[in-house]
Design a protein around this motif. Structure first.
Motif, short mmCIF file in Angstrom:
data_model
loop_
_atom_site.label_atom_id
_atom_site.label_comp_id
_atom_site.label_asym_id
_atom_site.label_seq_id
_atom_site.Cartn_x
_atom_site.Cartn_y
_atom_site.Cartn_z
N ASP A 139 -10.52 15.05 -5.05
CA ASP A 139 -9.17 14.54 -4.78
C ASP A 139 -8.69 13.83 -6.06
N ILE A 140 -7.91 14.57 -6.86
CA ILE A 140 -7.50 14.07 -8.18
C ILE A 140 -6.30 13.14 -8.02
N ALA A 141 -6.38 11.96 -8.67
CA ALA A 141 -5.31 10.95 -8.53
C ALA A 141 -5.14 10.57 -7.06
N CYS A 142 -6.25 10.16 -6.47
CA CYS A 142 -6.33 9.98 -5.01
C CYS A 142 -5.62 8.74 -4.51
N VAL A 189 -12.75 5.19 -11.02
CA VAL A 189 -11.53 5.02 -11.82
C VAL A 189 -11.63 5.93 -13.04
N GLU A 190 -10.64 6.78 -13.24
CA GLU A 190 -10.61 7.59 -14.46
C GLU A 190 -9.22 8.20 -14.66
N ASP A 191 -8.92 8.42 -15.93
CA ASP A 191 -7.71 9.14 -16.32
C ASP A 191 -8.05 10.63 -16.26
N TRP A 221 0.83 -1.20 0.00
CA TRP A 221 0.00 0.00 0.00
C TRP A 221 0.86 1.26 0.00
N MET A 222 0.26 2.36 -0.45
CA MET A 222 0.97 3.63 -0.42
C MET A 222 0.84 4.30 0.96
N TYR A 223 -0.25 4.03 1.67
CA TYR A 223 -0.50 4.66 2.97
C TYR A 223 -0.70 3.60 4.03
N LEU A 245 -2.41 16.25 -5.62
CA LEU A 245 -1.19 15.92 -4.89
C LEU A 245 -0.44 14.80 -5.61
N GLY A 246 0.84 15.02 -5.81
CA GLY A 246 1.69 13.96 -6.36
C GLY A 246 1.34 13.53 -7.77
N LEU A 247 0.67 14.38 -8.53
CA LEU A 247 0.27 13.97 -9.88
C LEU A 247 1.07 14.67 -10.98
N LEU A 248 1.32 15.97 -10.83
CA LEU A 248 1.82 16.74 -11.97
C LEU A 248 3.17 16.29 -12.51
N TYR A 249 3.95 15.59 -11.71
CA TYR A 249 5.24 15.10 -12.21
C TYR A 249 5.11 13.69 -12.79
N HIS A 250 3.85 13.25 -12.98
CA HIS A 250 3.61 11.93 -13.58
C HIS A 250 2.78 12.03 -14.85
N VAL A 251 2.72 13.21 -15.46
CA VAL A 251 1.83 13.34 -16.62
C VAL A 251 2.56 13.96 -17.82
N ASN A 265 4.31 -0.25 -10.64
CA ASN A 265 4.32 0.81 -9.63
C ASN A 265 2.96 1.51 -9.56
N ILE A 266 2.26 1.31 -8.46
CA ILE A 266 0.90 1.87 -8.32
C ILE A 266 0.90 3.37 -8.05
N THR A 267 2.10 3.97 -7.94
CA THR A 267 2.16 5.42 -7.70
C THR A 267 2.65 6.17 -8.94
N ALA A 268 2.86 5.45 -10.03
CA ALA A 268 3.55 6.04 -11.19
C ALA A 268 2.59 6.67 -12.20
N SER A 269 3.21 7.21 -13.22
CA SER A 269 2.50 7.69 -14.41
C SER A 269 1.76 6.52 -15.07
N ILE A 270 0.78 6.81 -15.93
CA ILE A 270 0.16 5.70 -16.65
C ILE A 270 0.66 5.62 -18.10
N GLY A 280 -13.10 11.23 -5.03
CA GLY A 280 -11.72 10.93 -5.40
C GLY A 280 -11.70 10.04 -6.63
N PHE A 281 -10.71 10.26 -7.48
CA PHE A 281 -10.56 9.31 -8.59
C PHE A 281 -9.09 9.09 -8.88
N ASP A 282 -8.82 7.97 -9.54
CA ASP A 282 -7.45 7.60 -9.87
C ASP A 282 -7.51 6.73 -11.13
N ALA A 283 -6.45 6.78 -11.91
CA ALA A 283 -6.44 6.00 -13.15
C ALA A 283 -6.30 4.50 -12.90
N ARG A 284 -5.80 4.11 -11.75
CA ARG A 284 -5.55 2.68 -11.49
C ARG A 284 -6.69 2.06 -10.68
N GLU A 285 -7.26 1.00 -11.25
CA GLU A 285 -8.39 0.33 -10.60
C GLU A 285 -8.00 -0.23 -9.23
C1 LIG Z 1 2.53 9.67 -6.54
S1 LIG Z 1 0.88 9.04 -6.52
C2 LIG Z 1 0.06 10.32 -5.59
C3 LIG Z 1 -1.17 9.82 -4.89
C4 LIG Z 1 -1.89 10.85 -4.01
N1 LIG Z 1 -2.52 11.89 -4.77
C5 LIG Z 1 -0.93 11.45 -3.02
O1 LIG Z 1 -0.34 12.49 -3.32
O2 LIG Z 1 -0.74 10.91 -1.93
C6 LIG Z 1 0.35 9.38 -8.19
C7 LIG Z 1 -1.05 8.84 -8.46
O3 LIG Z 1 -1.48 9.35 -9.70
C8 LIG Z 1 -2.20 8.34 -10.37
N2 LIG Z 1 -2.18 8.71 -11.78
C9 LIG Z 1 -1.13 8.74 -12.64
N3 LIG Z 1 -1.51 9.19 -13.84
C10 LIG Z 1 -2.85 9.46 -13.74
C11 LIG Z 1 -3.82 9.95 -14.65
N4 LIG Z 1 -3.49 10.25 -15.92
N5 LIG Z 1 -5.08 10.11 -14.22
C12 LIG Z 1 -5.43 9.82 -12.95
N6 LIG Z 1 -4.55 9.33 -12.05
C13 LIG Z 1 -3.28 9.16 -12.44
C14 LIG Z 1 -1.44 7.08 -10.02
O4 LIG Z 1 -2.18 5.92 -10.24
C15 LIG Z 1 -1.11 7.34 -8.55
O5 LIG Z 1 -2.13 6.87 -7.71
#
Ligand SMILES: C[S@@+](CC[C@H](N)C(=O)[O-])C[C@H]1O[C@@H](n2cnc3c(N)ncnc32)[C@H](O)[C@@H]1O
Length: 264
Positions: free
Chosen positions: A78-81, A127-129, A30-32, A146-152, A211-216, A100-105
């Motif tokens: 909560d985007i990318a929750c 679940v959504e991108d 888990w991440m948390y 949070l934690g999203l912009l450096y993964h897109v 990696n469940i925390t990574a970019s998609i 909250g939504f996240d791209a990973r199921e």
């Molecule tokens: C580093 S984690 C941050 C999680 C949480 N927001 C936090 O800061 O604790 C990045 C999250 O972004 C999600 N993610 C990556 N690309 C995405 C996208 N295009 N749309 C939605 N979620 C995305 C990942 O699945 C992951 O859960």
């Protein structure tokens, strides 16, 4: 960290600790760290994550607690929750609604598991991108990015969407690249040179399957701080405030490799 949302949770507890542990293990790491019962908590991917969460939870909520006088009439997104940790933190504040939504199921399955186990009423997850999000969600008093912009790979597209979903405050937590000088470039014709301090770093992420925390997509475009501020202003945020780390913050925040912005 105790993670008790309401007394209902204690009354509604139907699982033995053994079956609870098995249910958690089925999800993998888990991440948390959610503490669900005595001696039962979700196993972290890395213990270091806890330091990140502790630091930014304190940075974000110490600021928001000063700004927000009433939580119970707020809608929050909560985007990318991921597993919903921050959605649950907002739920604990008594917020009207958190989506909250996240791209990973798998992440959303975990968030729903915690929601059900803890009997949290005012949250919902899907679940959504983020690139596919549209105005149907309505707008929100508080948006967490949070934690999203450096993964897109399309940060401007995403920031435009985020701006149109935000009617109040947007909290952006992200890594920024360290470049802090001008770059020169030719621009169109000979003699039309330009200079900019707004620089984007391109990073390939090679672990997106596991990696469940990574970019998609595996490709991320990460601005420096100057670039991030320009991008945020460009999409229409007019007030930007950086939340400063407190003493003994997690190193990434202390060095400003990772920053948190309140945007309005
Ligand atoms: C580093 S984690 C941050 C999680 C949480 N927001 C936090 O800061 O604790 C990045 C999250 O972004 C999600 N993610 C990556 N690309 C995405 C996208 N295009 N749309 C939605 N979620 C995305 C990942 O699945 C992951 O859960």
């Amino acid at each position: 960290m105790k993670f008790i949302i309401s007394d209902n949770n204690q009354k509604g507890y139907l699982m033995s600790n053994e079956s609870l542990k098995k249910s958690i293990e089925k999800f993998g790491k888990w991440m948390y760290k959610f503490e669900l019962a005595e001696d039962v908590s979700t196993p972290l991917i890395s213990e270091e994550f806890q330091k990140v969460h502790d630091t930014r939870k304190k940075m974000i909520f110490s600021k928001l607690d000063n700004i927000i006088k009433r939580w119970d009439n707020l809608r929050c997104l909560d985007i990318a929750c991921n597993e919903g940790f921050y959605s649950f933190e907002l739920a604990k504040k008594g917020i009207k609604e958190v989506i909250g939504f996240d791209a990973r199921e798998i992440n959303i399955d975990k968030a729903n598991f915690i929601k059900k186990f803890m009997k949290v009423e005012n949250t919902s997850f899907f679940v959504e991108d983020v690139e596919k999000i549209n105005d149907e969600l309505g707008d929100f008093d508080l948006v967490f990015v949070l934690g999203l912009l450096y993964h897109v790979e399309n940060p401007m597209l995403i920031l435009r969407k985020i701006r149109s979903l935000t009617k109040g405050i947007c909290i952006i937590d992200t890594q920024v690249n360290r470049y802090d000088s001008n770059v020169d470039l030719g621009f169109g014709c000979t003699g039309f040179d330009k200079q900019t301090k707004d620089i984007i770093a391109i990073i390939k992420e090679n672990d997106i399957e596991e990696n469940i925390t990574a970019s998609i997509t595996g490709l991320s475009f990460i601005p420096n701080k100057s670039g991030l501020f320009t991008m945020l202003r460009e999409v229409g945020f007019t007030e930007l405030e950086q939340i400063e780390p407190f003493p003994n913050s997690y190193e990434q925040y202390a060095t400003h490799d990772r920053i948190i912005i309140i945007a309005k």
